[in-house]
Design an enzyme around this catalytic site. Structure first.
Site, PDB file in Angstrom:
ATOM      1  NE  ARG A   1       8.140 138.645 -14.907  1.00  0.00           N
ATOM      2  CZ  ARG A   1       7.403 138.428 -15.986  1.00  0.00           C
ATOM      3  NH1 ARG A   1       6.181 138.942 -16.068  1.00  0.00           N
ATOM      4  NH2 ARG A   1       7.870 137.728 -16.988  1.00  0.00           N
TER       5      ARG A   1
ATOM      6  CE  LYS B   1      18.770 139.948   5.816  1.00  0.00           C
ATOM      7  NZ  LYS B   1      19.911 139.595   6.698  1.00  0.00           N
TER       8      LYS B   1
ATOM      9  CD  GLU C   1      17.568 134.887  15.787  1.00  0.00           C
ATOM     10  OE1 GLU C   1      18.249 135.916  15.955  1.00  0.00           O
ATOM     11  OE2 GLU C   1      17.725 134.125  14.813  1.00  0.00           O
TER      12      GLU C   1
ATOM     13  CE  LYS D   1      14.608 141.559  11.136  1.00  0.00           C
ATOM     14  NZ  LYS D   1      14.627 140.146  10.853  1.00  0.00           N
TER      15      LYS D   1
ATOM     16  CD  GLU E   1      22.734 141.738   6.003  1.00  0.00           C
ATOM     17  OE1 GLU E   1      21.641 141.275   6.358  1.00  0.00           O
ATOM     18  OE2 GLU E   1      23.783 141.089   6.020  1.00  0.00           O
TER      19      GLU E   1
ATOM     20  NE  ARG F   1      17.598 142.897   7.428  1.00  0.00           N
ATOM     21  CZ  ARG F   1      16.413 142.662   6.913  1.00  0.00           C
ATOM     22  NH1 ARG F   1      15.906 143.521   6.035  1.00  0.00           N
ATOM     23  NH2 ARG F   1      15.719 141.593   7.259  1.00  0.00           N
TER      24      ARG F   1
ATOM     25  CG  ASN G   1      23.015 138.257   9.800  1.00  0.00           C
ATOM     26  OD1 ASN G   1      22.020 137.568   9.989  1.00  0.00           O
ATOM     27  ND2 ASN G   1      23.227 138.918   8.687  1.00  0.00           N
TER      28      ASN G   1
ATOM     29  CG  HIS H   1      22.541 134.875  12.656  1.00  0.00           C
ATOM     30  ND1 HIS H   1      22.396 135.518  13.856  1.00  0.00           N
ATOM     31  CD2 HIS H   1      21.272 134.592  12.227  1.00  0.00           C
ATOM     32  CE1 HIS H   1      21.100 135.626  14.147  1.00  0.00           C
ATOM     33  NE2 HIS H   1      20.394 135.070  13.186  1.00  0.00           N
TER      34      HIS H   1
ATOM     35  CG  HIS I   1      23.819 130.885   9.170  1.00  0.00           C
ATOM     36  ND1 HIS I   1      23.716 131.987   8.351  1.00  0.00           N
ATOM     37  CD2 HIS I   1      22.656 130.836   9.851  1.00  0.00           C
ATOM     38  CE1 HIS I   1      22.544 132.578   8.538  1.00  0.00           C
ATOM     39  NE2 HIS I   1      21.887 131.895   9.450  1.00  0.00           N
TER      40      HIS I   1
ATOM     41  CG  HIS J   1      18.080 129.912  12.843  1.00  0.00           C
ATOM     42  ND1 HIS J   1      19.125 130.112  11.977  1.00  0.00           N
ATOM     43  CD2 HIS J   1      17.706 131.157  13.269  1.00  0.00           C
ATOM     44  CE1 HIS J   1      19.371 131.410  11.868  1.00  0.00           C
ATOM     45  NE2 HIS J   1      18.525 132.063  12.634  1.00  0.00           N
TER      46      HIS J   1
HETATM   47  P1  NAD Z   1      10.460 126.375  12.383  1.00  0.00           P
HETATM   48  O1  NAD Z   1       9.734 127.194  11.429  1.00  0.00           O
HETATM   49  O2  NAD Z   1      11.071 125.107  11.903  1.00  0.00           O
HETATM   50  O3  NAD Z   1       9.506 126.067  13.603  1.00  0.00           O
HETATM   51  C1  NAD Z   1       9.991 125.266  14.660  1.00  0.00           C
HETATM   52  C2  NAD Z   1       9.063 124.083  14.944  1.00  0.00           C
HETATM   53  O4  NAD Z   1       7.947 124.539  15.692  1.00  0.00           O
HETATM   54  C3  NAD Z   1       8.505 123.416  13.708  1.00  0.00           C
HETATM   55  O5  NAD Z   1       8.401 122.033  13.923  1.00  0.00           O
HETATM   56  C4  NAD Z   1       7.131 124.046  13.593  1.00  0.00           C
HETATM   57  O6  NAD Z   1       6.219 123.298  12.852  1.00  0.00           O
HETATM   58  C5  NAD Z   1       6.740 124.134  15.048  1.00  0.00           C
HETATM   59  N1  NAD Z   1       5.741 125.135  15.387  1.00  0.00           N
HETATM   60  C6  NAD Z   1       5.604 126.361  14.843  1.00  0.00           C
HETATM   61  N2  NAD Z   1       4.683 127.043  15.513  1.00  0.00           N
HETATM   62  C7  NAD Z   1       4.202 126.242  16.462  1.00  0.00           C
HETATM   63  C8  NAD Z   1       3.234 126.393  17.478  1.00  0.00           C
HETATM   64  N3  NAD Z   1       2.617 127.554  17.694  1.00  0.00           N
HETATM   65  N4  NAD Z   1       2.970 125.350  18.282  1.00  0.00           N
HETATM   66  C9  NAD Z   1       3.658 124.188  18.118  1.00  0.00           C
HETATM   67  N5  NAD Z   1       4.598 123.977  17.204  1.00  0.00           N
HETATM   68  C10 NAD Z   1       4.876 125.012  16.378  1.00  0.00           C
HETATM   69  O7  NAD Z   1      11.673 127.193  13.056  1.00  0.00           O
HETATM   70  P2  NAD Z   1      11.787 128.682  13.586  1.00  0.00           P
HETATM   71  O8  NAD Z   1      12.712 128.605  14.733  1.00  0.00           O
HETATM   72  O9  NAD Z   1      10.470 129.328  13.776  1.00  0.00           O
HETATM   73  O10 NAD Z   1      12.481 129.450  12.377  1.00  0.00           O
HETATM   74  C11 NAD Z   1      13.783 129.105  11.967  1.00  0.00           C
HETATM   75  C12 NAD Z   1      13.945 129.538  10.533  1.00  0.00           C
HETATM   76  O11 NAD Z   1      13.830 130.959  10.452  1.00  0.00           O
HETATM   77  C13 NAD Z   1      15.301 129.192   9.943  1.00  0.00           C
HETATM   78  O12 NAD Z   1      15.134 128.637   8.682  1.00  0.00           O
HETATM   79  C14 NAD Z   1      16.010 130.526   9.853  1.00  0.00           C
HETATM   80  O13 NAD Z   1      16.950 130.568   8.831  1.00  0.00           O
HETATM   81  C15 NAD Z   1      14.867 131.458   9.616  1.00  0.00           C
HETATM   82  N6  NAD Z   1      15.131 132.842  10.017  1.00  0.00           N
HETATM   83  C16 NAD Z   1      14.867 133.814   9.100  1.00  0.00           C
HETATM   84  C17 NAD Z   1      15.064 135.144   9.436  1.00  0.00           C
HETATM   85  C18 NAD Z   1      14.689 136.219   8.462  1.00  0.00           C
HETATM   86  O14 NAD Z   1      15.033 137.390   8.703  1.00  0.00           O
HETATM   87  N7  NAD Z   1      13.972 135.908   7.405  1.00  0.00           N
HETATM   88  C19 NAD Z   1      15.540 135.484  10.710  1.00  0.00           C
HETATM   89  C20 NAD Z   1      15.797 134.465  11.621  1.00  0.00           C
HETATM   90  C21 NAD Z   1      15.578 133.135  11.260  1.00  0.00           C
HETATM   91  N1  GLY Z   2      17.739 138.069  10.903  1.00  0.00           N
HETATM   92  C1  GLY Z   2      18.636 138.941  10.231  1.00  0.00           C
HETATM   93  C2  GLY Z   2      17.966 140.004   9.429  1.00  0.00           C
HETATM   94  O1  GLY Z   2      16.771 140.059   9.342  1.00  0.00           O
HETATM   95  O2  GLY Z   2      18.629 140.788   8.840  1.00  0.00           O
END
Ligand code: NAD
Ligand code: GLY
Length: 371
Positions: free
Chosen positions: A128, A150, A192, A234, A244, A248, A252, A255, A259, A272
């Site tokens: 939890r 998030k 972003e 942010k 949100e 907030r 997006n 997005h 998405h 993404h």
């Molecule tokens: P990812 O986590 O898939 O990383 C991209 C690629 O880079 C992967 O293959 C990873 O292994 C590689 N990688 C990571 N760090 C590295 C490094 N230093 N050197 C070499 N390779 C490296 O993708 P991302 O773009 O980081 O994140 C996208 C995800 O984030 C999506 O799922 C999206 O929905 C989510 N997201 C969440 C929020 C939130 O507020 N929680 C906001 C924006 C995006």
């Molecule tokens: N990336 C959108 C949020 O964090 O709200």
């Protein structure tokens, strides 16, 4: 990987009362035991990473954490958006239980947004709730996904549809790790970064226009500024609207269309950030068609997104009725209310609002924006 002279770390504060925490930004942070001082005391830490990042940075993090914990363990997940699902999440719980981790165990998310979102969700659920720390290793994760709490996994019918709001104890952004990112991933992160301009700060947008070449060349000073300013914007938004209920949603921008592209093509086909880049251009066109911004603004945004190495033309999502398929996918968006799609649109450059739009207008924008 290129090392460079460490600069003084900078901090941005997320102000959420008892859930407040710092985002620390600087070079050489990952391997410095001091980066992990002052966190909740525990005997055990579990690093969650993936097959790409763990070999690069896992040993350095493990050594630094050994100064603070009796046991430092590692679970290595498969890499990629396609693995942001129940089956992979379960691997984290398997590791926690197999290693008899107690409720003080601290989880460390070492990776991009996929690892950060899944580790955060696991931390929210295990016993939890256990503490977790974000160590984002992509630009996208440093400027966005590691900040704000998030956490989620994808469902085949919709992106990030199963998750929780759960804040980390700290976010540690080490600039050095960005040197090993693939160019396509760096561009995805820039989407972003660019996002924060139209929604909140056109002076920052202009700075990105002027410094894009330095960002693409991974100049540490330019990266540090882009990360800090992104996190400041942010932080200001999240501090006002953690869950949100309103404001907030502006984070997006791009997005809703993005998405739809990600899930419509199948997770992992477009990154993404690529979906967000193209989606921002589509959302800007919609803003223009709604009479909110002029065509010059749309072209200015399109040009910057293209210069950042991101797609500005959307894919067709169906051979017969592509716009209809976009609309169908966008109705599953979390902002949708009673089946009405809500879009983040720019009402004036530097300011965004959330509103609906007639399907016919959205269809026209999609048709004008896709191959
Ligand atoms: P990812 O986590 O898939 O990383 C991209 C690629 O880079 C992967 O293959 C990873 O292994 C590689 N990688 C990571 N760090 C590295 C490094 N230093 N050197 C070499 N390779 C490296 O993708 P991302 O773009 O980081 O994140 C996208 C995800 O984030 C999506 O799922 C999206 O929905 C989510 N997201 C969440 C929020 C939130 O507020 N929680 C906001 C924006 C995006
Ligand atoms: N990336 C959108 C949020 O964090 O709200």
């Amino acid at each position: 990987m290129r090392a460079h002279t460490p600069q003084a770390a900078q901090q941005v504060h997320i102000d959420l009362g008892v859930r407040s925490y710092p985002i620390v930004i600087g070079a050489g942070l990952l391997g410095d035991p001091a980066s992990y001082g002052g966190l909740p005391s525990a005997s055990t830490a579990l690093i969650v990473s993936n097959t790409r990042v763990a070999p690069l940075y896992g040993p350095t993090l493990r050594r630094a954490l050994e100064a603070h914990y009796q046991r430092v363990m590692l679970v290595v997940l498969p890499d990629g958006e396609v693995h942001k699902d129940w089956a992979t999440l379960q691997l984290i719980f398997d590791a926690l239980l197999a290693k008899a981790c107690d409720r003080k165990t601290v989880l460390y998310a070492l990776g991009g947004g996929v690892i950060g979102d899944m580790t955060g969700f696991a931390a929210a659920c295990y016993m939890r709730g256990v503490p977790f720390v974000q160590i984002p290793t992509t630009l996208l994760a440093q400027v966005d996904s590691s900040v704000g709490g998030k956490t989620a996994i994808n469902h085949p019918l919709g992106k990030n549809m199963v998750g929780a709001f759960y804040q980390p104890q700290r976010v540690i952004c080490d600039l050095d790790v960005l040197q090993s990112l693939a160019p396509r991933e760096l561009s995805a992160g820039l989407a972003e970064v660019i996002k924060y301009g139209p929604i909140a700060d056109m002076a920052f947008f202009e700075w990105i226009e002027d410094n894009l070449d330095a960002l693409l060349a991974r100049a540490p000073d330019a990266l540090a500024h882009a990360i800090r300013r992104s996190c400041e914007i942010k932080a200001a938004v999240v501090s006002q609207d953690e869950r949100e209920t309103g404001l907030r949603a502006i984070l997006n921008f791009g997005h809703t269309f993005g998405h739809a592209i990600e899930s419509g093509l199948g997770y992992g086909q477009w990154l993404h950030g690529e979906g967000v880049g193209c989606g921002m251009v589509m959302a800007a066109r919609l803003s223009h068609r709604l009479g909110l911004v002029d065509g010059a603004f749309v072209e200015r945004l399109r040009a910057l997104v293209a210069r950042a190495g991101l797609p500005v033309t959307g894919p067709r999502l169906s051979p017969t009725d592509s716009a209809g398929r976009y609309l169908e996918l966008m109705r599953v968006d979390k902002k949708a209310e009673a089946g009405e799609i809500k879009f983040v649109v720019i009402d004036t450059p530097g300011s965004a609002v959330v509103r609906g739009a007639p399907d016919a207008l959205v269809r026209e924008v999609i048709d004008a924006s896709c191959d």
